[in-house]
Design a protein around this motif. Structure first.
Motif, PDB file in Angstrom:
ATOM      1  N   GLY A 191      39.346  36.785  38.422  1.00 35.60           N
ATOM      2  CA  GLY A 191      40.413  37.408  37.654  1.00 35.60           C
ATOM      3  C   GLY A 191      40.017  38.672  36.909  1.00 35.60           C
ATOM      4  O   GLY A 191      40.707  39.084  35.973  1.00 35.60           O
ATOM      5  N   ALA A 192      38.896  39.314  37.293  1.00 39.37           N
ATOM      6  CA  ALA A 192      38.508  40.553  36.618  1.00 39.37           C
ATOM      7  C   ALA A 192      39.307  41.724  37.199  1.00 39.37           C
ATOM      8  O   ALA A 192      39.412  41.857  38.412  1.00 39.37           O
ATOM      9  CB  ALA A 192      37.012  40.797  36.815  1.00 39.37           C
ATOM     10  N   ASN A 193      39.863  42.541  36.318  1.00 43.50           N
ATOM     11  CA  ASN A 193      40.622  43.691  36.821  1.00 43.50           C
ATOM     12  C   ASN A 193      39.681  44.844  37.152  1.00 43.50           C
ATOM     13  O   ASN A 193      38.472  44.758  36.955  1.00 43.50           O
ATOM     14  CB  ASN A 193      41.690  44.110  35.806  1.00 43.50           C
ATOM     15  N   ALA A 194      40.252  45.939  37.667  1.00 49.96           N
ATOM     16  CA  ALA A 194      39.425  47.030  38.188  1.00 49.96           C
ATOM     17  C   ALA A 194      38.483  47.587  37.127  1.00 49.96           C
ATOM     18  O   ALA A 194      37.304  47.832  37.394  1.00 49.96           O
ATOM     19  CB  ALA A 194      40.324  48.139  38.739  1.00 49.96           C
ATOM     20  N   VAL A 195      39.003  47.758  35.908  1.00 51.73           N
ATOM     21  CA  VAL A 195      38.180  48.329  34.840  1.00 51.73           C
ATOM     22  C   VAL A 195      37.018  47.394  34.517  1.00 51.73           C
ATOM     23  O   VAL A 195      35.863  47.807  34.408  1.00 51.73           O
ATOM     24  CB  VAL A 195      39.038  48.562  33.571  1.00 51.73           C
ATOM     25  N   LYS A 196      37.332  46.095  34.396  1.00 54.95           N
ATOM     26  CA  LYS A 196      36.289  45.118  34.110  1.00 54.95           C
ATOM     27  C   LYS A 196      35.263  45.087  35.220  1.00 54.95           C
ATOM     28  O   LYS A 196      34.060  45.005  34.963  1.00 54.95           O
ATOM     29  CB  LYS A 196      36.910  43.726  33.953  1.00 54.95           C
TER      30      LYS A 196
END
Lengths: 289, 270, 351
Positions: A191-196
């Protein structure tokens, strides 16, 4: 076995010979010469560390050291940042990526002298593209960018950043390519988004590549010469003078061989210090990971 | 939306990279009348007068010739000597292997200013100032670390079974290198050649100091010292810059993959 | 006359002793397999024979000549490598001709030999191709062909089949066996795969830790393993071992006693193969953990409840057990293997 060893030495010998004669021996000579007063006008005399005393007390020399350091720090920082950006773009898959990669390589391939001429013309006070962009048809406002201290310094740094960011980009690209795709998929599932994903995976794993790019770029930045020679010759008022250019002036046009050698030894020592620190960091980083 | 942003980013990257070159190309294709216009015009009138002037009046092809000779000879010599050295450094058991390798690599980090004094005096003694060999020799020394670095890292990747097989088939170290390693690593040898060539074609510092006679000067020196003390002949200079750059642009367009793999070869493996 | 003789062959890499005084004689026409786990020195031995490694001590004798100082080429050997080691920049034809070219053979003789080898190995249609255009099996054939063209005194194979998939490995194994018969060649063949060793070898040399454990026919090595290592290494699943003592002509251990007549008293290792164990009896007991059905054979793996000792047992066609079931075991006492001081004990008469 013995014959294998003999063959090995025989094969390595020419390379070692050429490097020893044209690189190593001149370095040693530079160290020795820096301890002499060596000009065509007086006999060569041993003066110990006098050349170095002059170097650190003369205001032209200290100004030169100052701008060299500013140049090295600012230009490498910008090159790593822009290089990272370029690398992220040319790492993506898209149509015509090969052509974009080639385009990114062009600044690296262009001779530095040509790059200097280009930027000098881009910044020209009469016909420069930069003035056209800023002031359009209002020609009365056109600025002579290379004539004032800070804009000239920025111009030299900018030209270098333009020319060599692509090299940093390539080293960082190699680092990007070595990150396994699985990691991103696992992170996406978690569930990590692109920024993360960028800050948690890409950046930490790129550290070795970035440090390596920093090493190469910093060592090279200390050796800046052609841009200064072509764009400003150190002007205005020595504000864009760098050590390699200063050393060249002393050693050749002014024929102060001993003092020029001291300048060159200073450049050598500065590079050696930076290289030692960075190589240590690179090593420990790589062992850690 | 994402695609639009990405396209804009790509256009920006390309403009950033080739914009300055396009402007100089644009300038070189103007006529003496349009080049003097203020504000500068974006669209050139596609004249070749400046190219003709650069070639005829400024004898610019002589610089091209000198650069081709110096870069060509440097490439030959550096690749030959580099290959000879890289094979044992990569494959043969020898004491001092690491020492030699790190010394050669360290040599690539030295500042030119610290080397040029000694080189200048040596060449003076040998009577090689203002000669092609006088530039080829130091260039070879300066590019050897790169050549050895790339070739060693490629040679190391060749499976050792291949080497053993060659020995069983009757090859000594030299024959193994020449008949097996060089052909198998041909792409790496070629990549090395391109990188050395680009270095020698572009080098300015040594060329400036060693070649003081215009008859033997290379392109970068020719451009940097382009005649015109008070009025810079921008049109001719732009044409000269384009001539000096075109071979490199072609190399990059055709061999982009190889150049990238060569530049990153050593770096990735640390 | 023996084709190959090793006398006290020793190889040290710095402090590490890879080969410890190896003695071995290989006769003309033999198919000699060096078998052992990785790191046992079998490949080093092969490389010393080939001349790819210098030897620290001892002699390598080929056809009566001491060849210690000779280059690989001068030893009259040919070698097939695990990765085939085909030259990627040459066609199949050029690969086959390369060793001949290096020995400056006349052109027509060279062409004849290449043609013969190609037809023997059925690779004629591929002569103009490059190695990367060939399948694994075809590459293997070319590698063998490159060895054949030299008509060597001695063929050396270094794990030649381990890069092939299982099916192909079987086919190539049969082909190598046929080729050996046809060429009447002398072969030294290194492998860690006991099936290859058992099926191909006329002589098997079992190696461990830089030493030879046993030299014998496949039958001897399997039926009468000379050391506990050989007993444990050869055979799948591995032999079961019990430590115990021999006293008064009986082996005591694991809570049972088996009468044996050997010239030994004291600490003893008893080995028994899975196929020599039957269900029922009082030589052992345990709970079935896993049953492996290999089609032709079924094996049960047991664990003793109190000692946690494990057993591998081959089930007879009429025997059936379930996982979790507790069973008793008995040994075929005619076929026990006894070891003391790392030596096999000869059973003087069976009781």
């Amino acid at each position: 076995m013995n014959s294998e060893r003999k063959a090995a030495y025989a094969l390595v010998a020419p390379a070692v010979f050429i490097v020893a004669v044209f690189v190593l021996s001149p370095i040693v000579q530079a160290f020795i010469n820096s301890l002499y007063r060596d000009t065509p006008f007086s006999p060569k005399t041993f003066i110990g560390l006098d050349n170095y005393r002059t170097l650190f007390s003369d205001s032209v020399a200290t100004g030169t050291i100052e701008f060299t350091l500013i140049f090295v720090i600012v230009s490498t920082a910008l090159e790593i940042l822009i290089g990272l950006g370029l690398a992220l773009v040319i790492h993506e898959h898209f149509k015509g990526r090969g052509l974009v990669r080639a385009a990114v390589l062009i600044p690296w391939a262009i001779p530095t002298v040509v790059a200097g001429v280009m930027w000098k013309y881009m910044l020209n006070d009469q016909y420069g593209f930069v003035n056209l962009v800023f002031y359009g048809s209002n020609v009365a406002n056109y600025v002579a960018w290379l004539a004032s201290e800070w804009s000239a310094r920025m111009a030299i740094i900018g030209a270098d950043v333009w020319k060599t960011s692509s090299f940093a980009a390539l080293l960082i690209l190699a680092g990007l390519q070595s990150i396994p795709e699985d990691l991103y998929e696992a992170a996406r599932i978690d569930g990590a988004n692109a920024v993360k994903r960028f800050f948690r995976i890409t950046l930490p794993l790129l550290k070795p590549a970035i440090l390596l790019a920093l090493l190469f770029r910093m060592m090279d930045a200390f050796r800046v010469f052609a841009l200064v020679y072509v764009m400003t010759q150190g002007a205005p008022g020595g504000s864009t003078n760098v050590l390699q250019y200063y050393g060249y002036q002393k050693m050749f046009p002014e024929q102060q061989f001993g003092y020029g050698s001291a300048v060159s030894v200073l450049v050598f020592v500065m590079i050696a210090i930076v290289a030692t620190i960075l190589i240590r960091t690179v090593r420990t980083r790589i062992y850690e990971s | 939306m994402r695609r639009v942003v990405f396209t804009i980013v790509i256009v920006a990257v390309v403009l950033f990279s080739i914009g300055p070159f396009m402007w100089i190309l644009n300038t070189s294709l103007k006529s003496p009348q349009t080049i003097a216009e203020r504000p500068p015009t974006i669209i050139p009138d596609l004249q070749t007068e400046f190219f003709a002037a650069a070639v005829d009046e400024h004898n610019f092809m002589r610089y091209v010739g000198n650069s081709a000779i110096v870069a060509g000879l440097t490439t030959l010599l550096a690749v030959l000597v580099g290959t000879l050295a890289a094979y044992p450094l990569a494959r043969l058991r020898m004491p001092w292997r690491r020492g030699i390798l790190s010394l050669v690599l360290a040599a690539s980090m030295f500042p030119q200013i610290a080397i040029v004094g000694g080189v200048y005096r040596l060449l003076l003694k040998l009577g090689l100032l203002n000669t092609h060999p006088g530039l080829v020799l130091p260039y070879t020394a300066l590019t050897l670390p790169l050549a050895i670095w790339i070739l060693t890292s490629f040679f190391k990747e060749i499976p050792s079974d291949l080497e053993d097989s060659a020995r069983v088939d009757g090859c000594g170290p030299l024959a193994t290198m020449w008949r097996i390693f060089v052909p198998v690593a041909a792409p790496a040898v070629f990549t090395t050649a391109i990188l050395v060539f680009i270095y020698a074609w572009n080098e300015f510092f040594f060329a400036l100091l060693i070649m003081t006679d215009p008859a033997v000067q290379t392109l970068p020196v020719g451009i940097a010292k382009f005649p015109g003390e008070y009025m810079v002949p921008w049109g001719e200079l732009a044409a000269a810059a384009v001539i000096a750059t075109i071979p490199l642009v072609v190399l990059v367009l055709v061999l982009q993959r190889r150049i990238i793999s060569g530049l990153t070869a050593g770096a990735v493996k640390g | 006359m023996s084709t190959l003789e090793l006398r006290g062959l020793t190889k040290r890499f710095g402090e590490i002793e890879a080969l410890n005084a190896i003695d071995l004689t290989v006769d003309q026409g033999d198919f000699c397999v060096l078998l052992g786990p990785s790191g046992c020195g079998k490949s080093t031995a092969l490389r010393c024979i080939a001349g790819l490694e210098t030897i620290t001590d001892g002699d390598v004798i080929i056809n009566g000549d001491r060849v210690n100082e000779k280059t690989p080429k001068e030893r009259g050997i040919a070698m097939v490598f695990q990765t085939y080691a085909l030259y990627p920049h040459m066609t199949v034809r050029e690969n086959l001709a390369f060793p001949l070219k290096m020995s400056k053979m006349p052109k027509d003789e060279m062409e004849k030999r290449v043609r013969d080898a190609a037809s023997l190995l059925r690779i004629e249609p591929m002569l103009e191709r490059r190695p990367r255009e060939l399948s694994g099996g075809q590459r293997q054939r070319v590698a063998i062909g490159r060895a054949i063209v030299r008509e060597p005194t001695l063929f050396l194979f270094d794990e030649p089949l381990s890069n092939l998939d299982a099916k192909l490995r079987n086919d190539m194994r049969l082909e190598i066996a046929a080729l050996h018969r046809r060429l009447e060649a002398t072969v030294i063949y290194v492998t860690h795969d006991q099936v290859e060793a058992m099926t191909l070898g006329k002589t098997i040399v079992v190696m461990n830790d830089g030493r030879i454990e046993q030299v014998g026919t496949p039958d001897e090595v399997y039926q009468r393993p000379a050391t506990p290592f050989v007993a444990g290494f050869v055979g799948m699943p591995a032999m079961n071992f019990i430590t115990g003592e021999i006293r008064n002509d009986a082996f005591e251990g694991n809570g049972f006693e088996i009468p044996v007549s050997v010239d030994h008293e004291g600490e003893t290792l008893l080995g028994v193969r899975p196929e020599d164990i039957n269900l029922g009896g009082d030589h052992g007991e345990g709970e079935v953990e896993i049953i492996e059905n290999l089609g032709a054979d079924r094996y049960a793996y047991l664990k003793e409840t109190d000692t946690r000792k494990r057993w591998a047992v081959r089930l007879n066609a009429d025997e059936s057990v379930d996982v979790g079931q507790a069973v008793n075991l008995s040994f075929n006492v005619e076929r026990l293997h006894l070891y003391a001081d790392n030596r096999r004990l000869d059973v003087t008469s069976s009781s």
